[in-house]
Design a protein around this motif. Structure first.
Motif, short mmCIF file in Angstrom:
data_model
loop_
_atom_site.label_atom_id
_atom_site.label_comp_id
_atom_site.label_asym_id
_atom_site.label_seq_id
_atom_site.Cartn_x
_atom_site.Cartn_y
_atom_site.Cartn_z
N LEU A 174 0.76 -1.18 0.08
CA LEU A 174 -0.07 -0.03 0.17
C LEU A 174 0.82 1.27 -0.08
O LEU A 174 0.59 2.28 -0.70
CB LEU A 174 -0.86 -0.10 1.28
N CYS A 175 2.19 1.25 0.48
CA CYS A 175 3.02 2.48 0.67
C CYS A 175 3.62 2.68 -0.62
O CYS A 175 3.83 3.74 -0.93
CB CYS A 175 3.93 2.22 1.87
N ILE A 176 4.10 1.38 -1.20
CA ILE A 176 4.86 1.76 -2.45
C ILE A 176 4.06 1.58 -3.67
O ILE A 176 4.71 2.07 -4.76
CB ILE A 176 6.27 0.84 -2.46
N GLY A 177 3.04 1.04 -3.60
CA GLY A 177 2.18 1.05 -4.75
C GLY A 177 1.85 2.41 -5.77
O GLY A 177 2.00 3.28 -4.99
N LYS A 178 1.75 2.17 -6.83
CA LYS A 178 1.44 3.33 -7.69
C LYS A 178 -0.03 3.48 -7.86
O LYS A 178 -0.84 2.58 -7.64
CB LYS A 178 1.95 3.13 -9.13
N GLY A 179 -0.47 4.66 -8.05
CA GLY A 179 -1.91 5.08 -8.20
C GLY A 179 -2.73 5.65 -7.01
O GLY A 179 -1.92 5.81 -6.04
N THR A 180 -3.95 5.77 -6.94
CA THR A 180 -4.52 6.28 -5.91
C THR A 180 -4.58 5.38 -4.77
O THR A 180 -4.43 4.26 -4.83
CB THR A 180 -5.98 6.74 -6.40
N ALA A 181 -5.27 5.66 -3.55
CA ALA A 181 -5.62 4.78 -2.33
C ALA A 181 -6.46 3.40 -2.93
O ALA A 181 -6.21 2.54 -2.60
CB ALA A 181 -6.06 5.86 -1.35
N LYS A 182 -7.45 4.09 -3.71
CA LYS A 182 -8.24 3.06 -4.00
C LYS A 182 -7.58 1.86 -5.09
O LYS A 182 -7.97 0.65 -4.88
CB LYS A 182 -9.50 3.85 -4.79
N GLU A 183 -6.95 2.56 -5.83
CA GLU A 183 -6.02 1.45 -6.80
C GLU A 183 -5.23 0.53 -6.23
O GLU A 183 -5.06 -0.56 -6.34
CB GLU A 183 -5.43 2.42 -7.89
#
Length: 111
Positions: free
Chosen positions: A19-28
């Motif tokens: 969740l921290c390093i992922g790309k995109g919005t919080a929902k994505e």
């Protein structure tokens, strides 16, 4: 007795990392972590933290079906549909809070 919660810490650490390093919005980012979140929510937590765990589960998987053949199986993507990113960020905070509280319980079981 606290060793039974190590599995939860392992799973939730993976979720938080993604969740921290992922790309995109919080929902994505939440949608990308769906399988890991499901695995995390299956792990045991201390009894006093069950209400928070149930709230997370309800918020993330409250509605929708994955397909017509999987009735009664909630979908994270459908649950997030129409939600704001600020709401998704609060869901992420709840996941972090649960992780931190379980970790604290392991480190300081008497409290």
């Amino acid at each position: 007795m606290t060793s039974r919660y190590i599995y939860f810490i392992s799973k939730s650490s993976t979720v938080i990392y993604k969740l921290c390093i992922g790309k995109g919005t919080a929902k994505e980012r939440l949608r990308e972590c769906e399988l890991e979140i499901v695995s995390m929510l299956l792990a045991p937590v201390p009894e006093n933290l069950l209400p928070l765990k149930k709230r997370i589960e309800k918020n993330l998987f409250y509605s929708g079906f994955r397909s017509s053949t999987e009735k009664n199986m909630a979908s994270l993507a459908k649950s997030l549909y129409g939600k704001r990113n600020s709401t998704a960020s609060k869901f992420i905070k709840d996941i972090y809070d649960l992780h931190a509280q379980v970790e604290s319980f392991i480190n300081y079981p008497e409290q």
